[in-house]
Design an enzyme around this catalytic site. Structure first.
Site, PDB file in Angstrom:
ATOM      1  N   HIS A  56       0.828  -1.216   0.000  1.00 42.40           N
ATOM      2  CA  HIS A  56       0.000   0.000   0.000  1.00 42.40           C
ATOM      3  C   HIS A  56       0.859   1.263   0.000  1.00 42.40           C
ATOM      4  O   HIS A  56       1.153   1.842   1.047  1.00 42.40           O
ATOM      5  CB  HIS A  56      -0.933  -0.012   1.215  1.00 42.40           C
ATOM      6  CG  HIS A  56      -2.034   0.995   1.128  1.00 42.40           C
ATOM      7  ND1 HIS A  56      -3.283   0.784   1.645  1.00 42.40           N
ATOM      8  CD2 HIS A  56      -2.090   2.225   0.564  1.00 42.40           C
ATOM      9  CE1 HIS A  56      -4.050   1.833   1.414  1.00 42.40           C
ATOM     10  NE2 HIS A  56      -3.333   2.730   0.758  1.00 42.40           N
ATOM     11  N   ASP A  85       0.738   2.559   3.803  1.00 39.50           N
ATOM     12  CA  ASP A  85      -0.133   3.632   3.278  1.00 39.50           C
ATOM     13  C   ASP A  85       0.687   4.914   3.112  1.00 39.50           C
ATOM     14  O   ASP A  85       0.236   6.015   3.444  1.00 39.50           O
ATOM     15  CB  ASP A  85      -1.361   3.867   4.172  1.00 39.50           C
ATOM     16  CG  ASP A  85      -2.400   4.758   3.480  1.00 39.50           C
ATOM     17  OD1 ASP A  85      -2.220   5.098   2.292  1.00 39.50           O
ATOM     18  OD2 ASP A  85      -3.391   5.128   4.141  1.00 39.50           O
TER      19      ASP A  85
HETATM   20 ZN   LIG Z   1      -6.996   4.373   1.764  1.00 33.22          ZN
END
Ligand SMILES: [Zn+2]
Length: 427
Positions: A63, A307
């Site tokens: 991610h 992320d």
């Molecule tokens: Zn997201």
């Protein structure tokens, strides 16, 4: 024929239950030999002395936002992969919320082509819907032929149940995983931080954790109904974890990830209005954080993901409500986990490497996640006691929006080796 010998390191490979000293010989990008002691084969064999270091299969981040094409002022494929190599990652998957959106073959080819010259392997994630608008499916079949492993509208969340149904049913044909950014946008609205005592105290609109759990519940039902794998990105709340835990007991094909920031920080950190603690989903309560910690330990949470979401400093340093959501993470993830989980004895090296390398490879069908003979030579060599302070100057990514800024962390990457090449560290 290039040869590289890693000597005297402690090899940790949960896929083989290995956790002791081994030498590793790399030849032509492949792990050729793994043995208690290997002596230098020839004068041309380069040697890395990994004494007092941990040697693991290359870390994998599923991610990352590389912001390329379209937002190269925040990050690009080369700066993002340099940050990945410095953080010990040998493979990353990048999200499609670029400009233009990666919703078609040419976008996917662009990322594969440009990243073929990057230090680490990059797999673009294709969009689920055209332009991430949540109205019409993207060219999923053709993108699958190009080699994507997953689809996602990350950053957005498809609200239409019928479009989601179609996507979940359709991808069965292509062996893809759907990655969900779970957010019911009617519930999250213009919320800024987690809804609760702190949001009330600060006078900021809240995002109820229900916004995440609502979509998690919906998607579990879809995954179960169509027997299709769905992976929940950056899970953040106790309730969502309960739903996922129950679904897993029923053998529903759902998996999930957590970020280091959700594992380590809670909403209390927002009291200073520091925009580097502003992200989606928002940091939750201490009760949520504790649930994440125990679920990460017991395996309900399958993997760690960064992320990594770069934003320019001038975008972040505005009025809090105007600052964009998201923080960078590629360069701090491993050190944060060593500092807060290994050194505090909350987790073992075997468990951590499983969640940062073995499982990500397994869930998304990526190469790597192993130190066994014949595996691709994607390897991370870690000095577990090296200390460093996170500053804007020592982050190599273009954006510096890290919640770990000015913190001292323990654990540094000494070498990152991708496809048998040293892509970070000096021999
Ligand atoms: Zn997201």
């Amino acid at each position: 024929m290039s040869k590289l010998l890693i000597k005297n390191g402690k090899a940790v490979d949960p896929s083989a239950g290995m956790n002791k000293n081994f030498d590793i010989l790399i030849e032509n990008g492949i792990i050729k030999k793994l043995s208690k002691s290997i002596s230098r084969i020839s004068k041309t064999t380069k040697v890395i002395d990994a004494k007092n270091c941990i040697v693991t299969p290359g870390l994998i981040d599923v991610h990352t936002h590389l912001r390329d094409p379209g937002y190269e002022d925040k990050e690009d494929i080369f700066s993002g992969t340099a940050a990945a190599a410095k953080g010990g990652f040998t493979t990353i998957m990048c999200m499609p919320n670029t400009d233009p959106v990666l919703d078609n073959v040419s976008g996917i080819r662009y990322v594969f082509d440009k990243s073929s010259k990057a230090p680490v392997k990059v797999f673009p994630v294709g969009a689920i819907s055209k332009k991430l608008e949540g109205k019409e499916l993207a060219e999923i079949g053709r993108m699958a032929q190009e080699g994507i492993k997953a689809i996602s509208d990350d950053g957005q969340c498809i609200q239409s149940s019928i479009l989601m149904r179609n996507a979940v049913e359709y991808i069965k044909m292509f062996n893809l995983v759907l990655i969900e950014h779970a957010e019911d946008t009617a519930l999250s609205g213009d919320g800024q931080i987690n809804e609760g005592y702190i949001s009330t105290k600060l006078g900021l609109p809240g995002i109820p954790s229900l916004s995440e759990s609502f979509i998690v519940a919906r998607d579990i039902l879809l995954s179960e109904y169509f027997d299709t794998p769905i992976h929940f990105a950056h899970i953040s709340s106790r309730k969502s974890l309960e739903l996922i835990k129950n679904a897993k007991k029923r053998k529903v094909k759902v998996t999930c990830e957590v970020t280091p920031h959700h594992l380590i920080f809670n909403e209390e950190y927002l009291q200073t209005f520091d925009p580097n603690f502003k992200m989606k989903p928002p940091l939750g309560s201490e009760s949520d954080r504790k649930a994440l910690e125990s679920s990460f330990k017991d395996g309900t949470i399958d993997i760690l993901a960064t992320d990594h979401a770069p934003h320019r400093i001038d975008e972040k340093e505005r009025e809090f409500s105007l600052a964009p959501f998201g923080v960078v993470g590629l360069e701090t993830a491993l050190s944060a986990m060593i500092s807060f989980f290994i050194n505090t004895k909350k987790m073992t090296w075997l468990e951590l490497v499983e969640r940062m390398s073995v499982k990500p490879a397994e869930i998304f069908g990526l190469e790597g996640g192993s130190l066994l003979e014949g595996a691709p030579a994607d390897i991370t060599i870690i000095n577990p006691s090296g200390k460093w302070v996170v500053t804007e100057d020592n982050l190599v990514g273009k954006s510096k929006n890290s919640p770990f800024l000015n913190m001292e962390l323990t654990g540094t990457v000494k070498f990152t080796i991708a496809n048998g090449q040293v892509v970070y560290g000096q021999i």
